[in-house]
Design a protein around this motif. Structure first.
Motif, mmCIF file in Angstrom:
data_model
loop_
_atom_site.group_PDB
_atom_site.id
_atom_site.type_symbol
_atom_site.label_atom_id
_atom_site.label_comp_id
_atom_site.label_asym_id
_atom_site.label_seq_id
_atom_site.Cartn_x
_atom_site.Cartn_y
_atom_site.Cartn_z
ATOM 1 N N SER A 53 0.843 -1.191 0.000
ATOM 2 C CA SER A 53 0.000 0.000 0.000
ATOM 3 C C SER A 53 0.876 1.238 0.000
ATOM 4 N N VAL A 54 0.304 2.360 -0.421
ATOM 5 C CA VAL A 54 1.072 3.596 -0.495
ATOM 6 C C VAL A 54 0.754 4.543 0.654
ATOM 7 N N ASN A 55 -0.418 4.407 1.265
ATOM 8 C CA ASN A 55 -0.804 5.313 2.338
ATOM 9 C C ASN A 55 -0.198 4.872 3.661
ATOM 10 N N PRO A 56 0.617 5.723 4.285
ATOM 11 C CA PRO A 56 1.267 5.356 5.547
ATOM 12 C C PRO A 56 0.249 4.984 6.621
ATOM 13 N N GLY A 57 0.539 3.926 7.361
ATOM 14 C CA GLY A 57 -0.310 3.502 8.464
ATOM 15 C C GLY A 57 -1.474 2.631 8.069
ATOM 16 N N LYS A 58 -1.725 2.469 6.789
ATOM 17 C CA LYS A 58 -2.865 1.664 6.340
ATOM 18 C C LYS A 58 -2.740 0.225 6.845
ATOM 19 N N PHE A 59 -1.583 -0.367 6.654
ATOM 20 C CA PHE A 59 -1.363 -1.747 7.080
ATOM 21 C C PHE A 59 -1.495 -1.870 8.601
ATOM 22 N N GLU A 60 -0.909 -0.920 9.321
ATOM 23 C CA GLU A 60 -0.901 -0.987 10.779
ATOM 24 C C GLU A 60 -2.295 -0.845 11.373
ATOM 25 N N PHE A 70 4.991 -4.743 2.732
ATOM 26 C CA PHE A 70 6.085 -4.177 1.951
ATOM 27 C C PHE A 70 5.753 -2.712 1.691
ATOM 28 N N ARG A 71 6.576 -1.832 2.181
ATOM 29 C CA ARG A 71 6.349 -0.393 2.009
ATOM 30 C C ARG A 71 6.883 0.042 0.649
ATOM 31 N N TRP A 72 5.991 0.520 -0.195
ATOM 32 C CA TRP A 72 6.397 0.881 -1.549
ATOM 33 C C TRP A 72 7.468 1.958 -1.550
ATOM 34 N N HIS A 73 7.356 2.949 -0.662
ATOM 35 C CA HIS A 73 8.271 4.088 -0.656
ATOM 36 C C HIS A 73 9.708 3.695 -0.325
ATOM 37 N N THR A 74 9.886 2.611 0.441
ATOM 38 C CA THR A 74 11.229 2.278 0.922
ATOM 39 C C THR A 74 11.643 0.840 0.636
ATOM 40 N N ASP A 75 10.701 -0.097 0.587
ATOM 41 C CA ASP A 75 11.070 -1.511 0.472
ATOM 42 C C ASP A 75 11.279 -1.961 -0.968
ATOM 43 N N LEU A 76 10.542 -1.396 -1.906
ATOM 44 C CA LEU A 76 10.607 -1.868 -3.290
ATOM 45 C C LEU A 76 11.356 -0.918 -4.217
ATOM 46 N N VAL A 77 11.963 0.099 -3.637
ATOM 47 C CA VAL A 77 12.751 1.046 -4.420
ATOM 48 C C VAL A 77 14.110 1.241 -3.762
ATOM 49 N N ASP A 78 15.056 1.721 -4.529
ATOM 50 C CA ASP A 78 16.356 2.114 -4.006
ATOM 51 C C ASP A 78 16.190 3.481 -3.350
ATOM 52 N N THR A 79 16.542 3.584 -2.093
ATOM 53 C CA THR A 79 16.310 4.841 -1.371
ATOM 54 C C THR A 79 17.420 5.868 -1.596
ATOM 55 N N ILE A 105 2.453 -16.710 -3.795
ATOM 56 C CA ILE A 105 2.423 -15.361 -3.256
ATOM 57 C C ILE A 105 1.212 -14.627 -3.800
ATOM 58 N N VAL A 106 0.479 -13.957 -2.906
ATOM 59 C CA VAL A 106 -0.642 -13.116 -3.308
ATOM 60 C C VAL A 106 -0.359 -11.696 -2.846
ATOM 61 N N LEU A 107 -0.433 -10.759 -3.773
ATOM 62 C CA LEU A 107 -0.228 -9.349 -3.482
ATOM 63 C C LEU A 107 -1.556 -8.609 -3.499
ATOM 64 N N TYR A 108 -1.669 -7.625 -2.624
ATOM 65 C CA TYR A 108 -2.848 -6.751 -2.629
ATOM 66 C C TYR A 108 -2.437 -5.416 -2.053
ATOM 67 N N GLY A 109 -3.270 -4.399 -2.249
ATOM 68 C CA GLY A 109 -2.955 -3.107 -1.675
ATOM 69 C C GLY A 109 -4.104 -2.134 -1.777
ATOM 70 N N ASP A 110 -3.850 -0.915 -1.340
ATOM 71 C CA ASP A 110 -4.846 0.145 -1.405
ATOM 72 C C ASP A 110 -4.769 0.837 -2.765
ATOM 73 N N GLY A 137 -8.330 -5.927 -4.783
ATOM 74 C CA GLY A 137 -7.439 -5.402 -3.762
ATOM 75 C C GLY A 137 -8.048 -5.244 -2.390
ATOM 76 N N ARG A 138 -7.431 -4.404 -1.625
ATOM 77 C CA ARG A 138 -7.839 -4.170 -0.241
ATOM 78 C C ARG A 138 -9.252 -3.613 -0.166
ATOM 79 N N ASP A 139 -9.601 -2.729 -1.109
ATOM 80 C CA ASP A 139 -10.920 -2.105 -1.074
ATOM 81 C C ASP A 139 -12.034 -3.141 -1.152
ATOM 82 N N LYS A 140 -11.882 -4.125 -2.013
ATOM 83 C CA LYS A 140 -12.921 -5.142 -2.160
ATOM 84 C C LYS A 140 -12.994 -6.024 -0.911
#
Length: 311
Positions: A53-60, A70-79, A105-110, A137-140
């Motif tokens: 997901s891209v929105n901070p705190g959504k998972f938590e 997996f945090r898109w901003h930091t985990d799947l990109v080179d920081t 593996i199943v992926l989903y997100g906001d 995704g998460r919305d459904k």
């Protein structure tokens, strides 16, 4: 309700007829899983569910039980550089999440699964092919009143080995410029942004930070907004429907395709539809308009007549 921007085909200004069987690729019925399927399989030891997901705190604030984050901003990109995560870091990320070589593996997100689709693209780059996307995704999942957990998932370390990066599904600026300049005329560009972005009336949707100094689109690109690929509940339309939608814009699988948007996440969603569901030969241009629209010396088409900064 998800909007479905008008499909536009500017190359020659003529909308093509519906798909007539030119493409030989077969639809992939295993690219997606339903919310029912996931609910029935959550207890499997060989299944790893990952939220991107891209929105901070959504998972938590609540996530599908057993899922890892997996945090898109930091985990799947080179920081440090603007780049995707490197092979060694990605392999470590997966192992720490408990992923082993035989796992599914199943992926989903906001946000309409845009960033989960980006995740699927990263998995594909590194040769992890046992990956599917939760349709809707998460919305459904939430709309159906399915359970969410506040408990962080903990899994024993995995042993997965990932491959070297396969850059055949990733487009870079020089290749895109070749296509825009008609030096690579066999490749089609699909701009999946809104009609307003494509025409140059706006540079980006309201409220976003990543901007370019030029408005418009890459010359020769057709505009098929990402939302045309989904139903009102965010699930993908059928393979037959998708095939017809893109064929109307002249994209029928007979030529290689490059998808792009603003930062590469919405275009990952269309990459998934074209590549994983329809089986077309597709690259995602993750530099997208924030790179192209800020580059010096590249051609730009602007239908709205704006020249600088969208003004």
């Amino acid at each position: 309700m998800i909007s479905t921007p008008t499909i536009r085909h500017i190359a020659g200004g003529i909308a093509l007829a519906l798909f007539t069987g030119l493409a030989t690729a077969n639809p992939n019925t295993d690219a997606l899983v339903t919310t029912d399927w996931l609910a029935d399989n959550l207890d499997r030891d060989d299944l790893t569910v990952i939220e991107v997901s891209v929105n901070p705190g959504k998972f938590e604030r609540g996530h599908i039980p057993g899922a890892v984050n997996f945090r898109w901003h930091t985990d799947l990109v080179d920081t440090v550089r603007r780049d995707i995560i490197d092979r060694a870091s990605f392999q470590t990320l997966l192992r720490d999440a408990g992923v082993s070589g035989d796992d599914e593996i199943v992926l989903y997100g906001d946000t309409n699964n845009w960033f989960a689709a980006w995740g699927a693209w990263i998995f594909d780059i590194y040769g992890v092919d046992s990956v599917r996307l939760l349709d809707g995704g998460r919305d459904k999942w939430e709309a159906e009143g399915r359970p969410l957990s506040l408990r962080p998932a903990s899994h024993p370390p995995g042993d997965i080995e990932v491959s070297e990066a396969d850059e055949s599904i990733r487009a870079f600026l020089p290749e895109v410029v070749e296509v825009a300049s008609r030096e690579a005329a066999n490749t089609q560009l699909v701009d999946i942004r809104s009609a307003a972005e494509y025409e140059g009336r706006i540079i980006a949707p309201d409220g976003v930070d990543e901007l370019s100094v030029r408005a418009g689109h890459i010359p020769g690109a057709v505009n098929v907004g990402w939302g045309n690929a989904v139903n009102e509940d965010g699930t993908f339309k059928s393979a037959d429907e998708l095939r017809a939608i893109y064929a109307q814009a002249g994209v029928d699988g007979s030529k290689p395709v490059i998808t792009y948007c603003r930062i590469g996440e919405r275009s990952s969603h269309t990459w998934f539809a074209l590549s994983k569901i329809l089986g077309y030969d597709v690259k995602n241009y993750d530099g997208s308009w924030t790179e192209y629209g800020n580059s010096v010396g590249v051609p730009v088409t602007n239908l709205a007549g704006t020249v600088w900064g969208g003004q």
